[in-house]
Design a protein around this motif. Structure first.
Motif, short mmCIF file in Angstrom:
data_model
loop_
_atom_site.label_atom_id
_atom_site.label_comp_id
_atom_site.label_asym_id
_atom_site.label_seq_id
_atom_site.Cartn_x
_atom_site.Cartn_y
_atom_site.Cartn_z
N ALA A 248 0.84 -1.20 0.00
CA ALA A 248 0.00 0.00 0.00
C ALA A 248 0.88 1.24 0.00
N ALA A 249 0.32 2.31 -0.54
CA ALA A 249 0.99 3.61 -0.52
C ALA A 249 -0.07 4.67 -0.74
N ARG A 250 0.22 5.85 -0.30
CA ARG A 250 -0.65 6.98 -0.59
C ARG A 250 -0.09 7.69 -1.82
N LEU A 251 -0.92 8.48 -2.46
CA LEU A 251 -0.53 9.26 -3.62
C LEU A 251 -1.24 10.60 -3.57
N ARG A 252 -0.52 11.66 -3.90
CA ARG A 252 -1.10 13.00 -4.01
C ARG A 252 -1.01 13.43 -5.47
N VAL A 253 -2.13 13.87 -6.02
CA VAL A 253 -2.15 14.38 -7.39
C VAL A 253 -2.87 15.71 -7.42
N ASP A 254 -2.43 16.57 -8.32
CA ASP A 254 -3.05 17.89 -8.45
C ASP A 254 -4.38 17.79 -9.18
N LEU A 255 -5.33 18.57 -8.72
CA LEU A 255 -6.66 18.63 -9.32
C LEU A 255 -6.75 19.81 -10.28
N PRO A 256 -7.78 19.86 -11.12
CA PRO A 256 -7.90 20.95 -12.09
C PRO A 256 -7.82 22.34 -11.49
N SER A 257 -8.38 22.55 -10.32
CA SER A 257 -8.40 23.89 -9.73
C SER A 257 -7.00 24.39 -9.38
N SER A 258 -6.03 23.47 -9.27
CA SER A 258 -4.68 23.87 -8.89
C SER A 258 -3.97 24.63 -10.02
N GLY A 259 -4.36 24.37 -11.26
CA GLY A 259 -3.67 24.98 -12.40
C GLY A 259 -2.31 24.37 -12.67
N ARG A 260 -1.93 23.35 -11.88
CA ARG A 260 -0.63 22.70 -12.06
C ARG A 260 -0.77 21.54 -13.06
N TYR B 225 4.29 7.57 0.77
CA TYR B 225 3.71 8.03 -0.49
C TYR B 225 4.58 7.63 -1.68
N VAL B 226 3.95 7.14 -2.76
CA VAL B 226 4.63 7.10 -4.04
C VAL B 226 4.45 8.50 -4.61
N VAL B 227 5.32 8.88 -5.54
CA VAL B 227 5.33 10.26 -6.02
C VAL B 227 5.02 10.29 -7.52
N ALA B 228 4.07 11.12 -7.90
CA ALA B 228 3.71 11.29 -9.31
C ALA B 228 4.79 12.13 -10.00
#
Length: 146
Positions: free
Chosen positions: A52-64, A110-113
């Motif tokens: 298992a791992a967590r992941l953080r990804v940017d959403l559309p509102s971020s503009g990233r 966390y794995v990293v995108a």
């Protein structure tokens, strides 16, 4: 405009993903504990084998940049489906094992995108793929086109 909350709601309803439907595989995975705040989606990926791992990804509102998008998303469902296709590719090909680099944040692993996929543990391969994919990913979709 694609709403972050709609994407989070979509991901909270995602059924477990299977490499081959109907045939259990150690790489099958589920998304758990989906959180959405300040333009970032944070969730756990839990494989059938116990990894298992967590992941953080940017959403559309971020503009990233959102390197999993292979074309402009039509709506929240299309955005979610493109993310799931990318997750399937990353989890089904490399899994969450030792080939993936990890960061520890907020008491979790966390794995990293990256622009090429989940960051690799091998520094030389990470550098090679970072250059190959370029700053906007394999698909070269910029935030301006989203």
């Amino acid at each position: 405009m694609i709403e972050d909350s709609d994407i989070a709601a979509d991901l909270q309803k995602v059924e477990p993903r299977q490499v081959w439907p109907g045939k259990p595989n150690e790489l099958d995975y589920a998304l758990c504990d989906v959180r959405c705040e300040c333009g970032v989606l944070d969730f756990e990926i839990a494989q059938r084998d116990g990894s298992a791992a967590r992941l953080r990804v940017d959403l559309p509102s971020s503009g990233r940049p959102q390197p999993w998008l292979y074309c402009r998303a039509r709506d929240h469902d299309d955005w979610t489906q493109q993310l799931l296709a990318w997750l399937d590719e990353e989890v089904f090909t490399g899994g969450l094992g030792p080939s993936r680099a990890r960061e520890f944040r907020y008491g979790a692993s966390y794995v990293v995108a990256e622009t090429y996929g989940f960051r690799l543990a091998d520094p030389a391969e990470h550098a090679r793929l970072t250059i190959a994919a370029g700053p906007l990913s394999w698909h070269n979709v910029s935030p301006d086109n989203l």
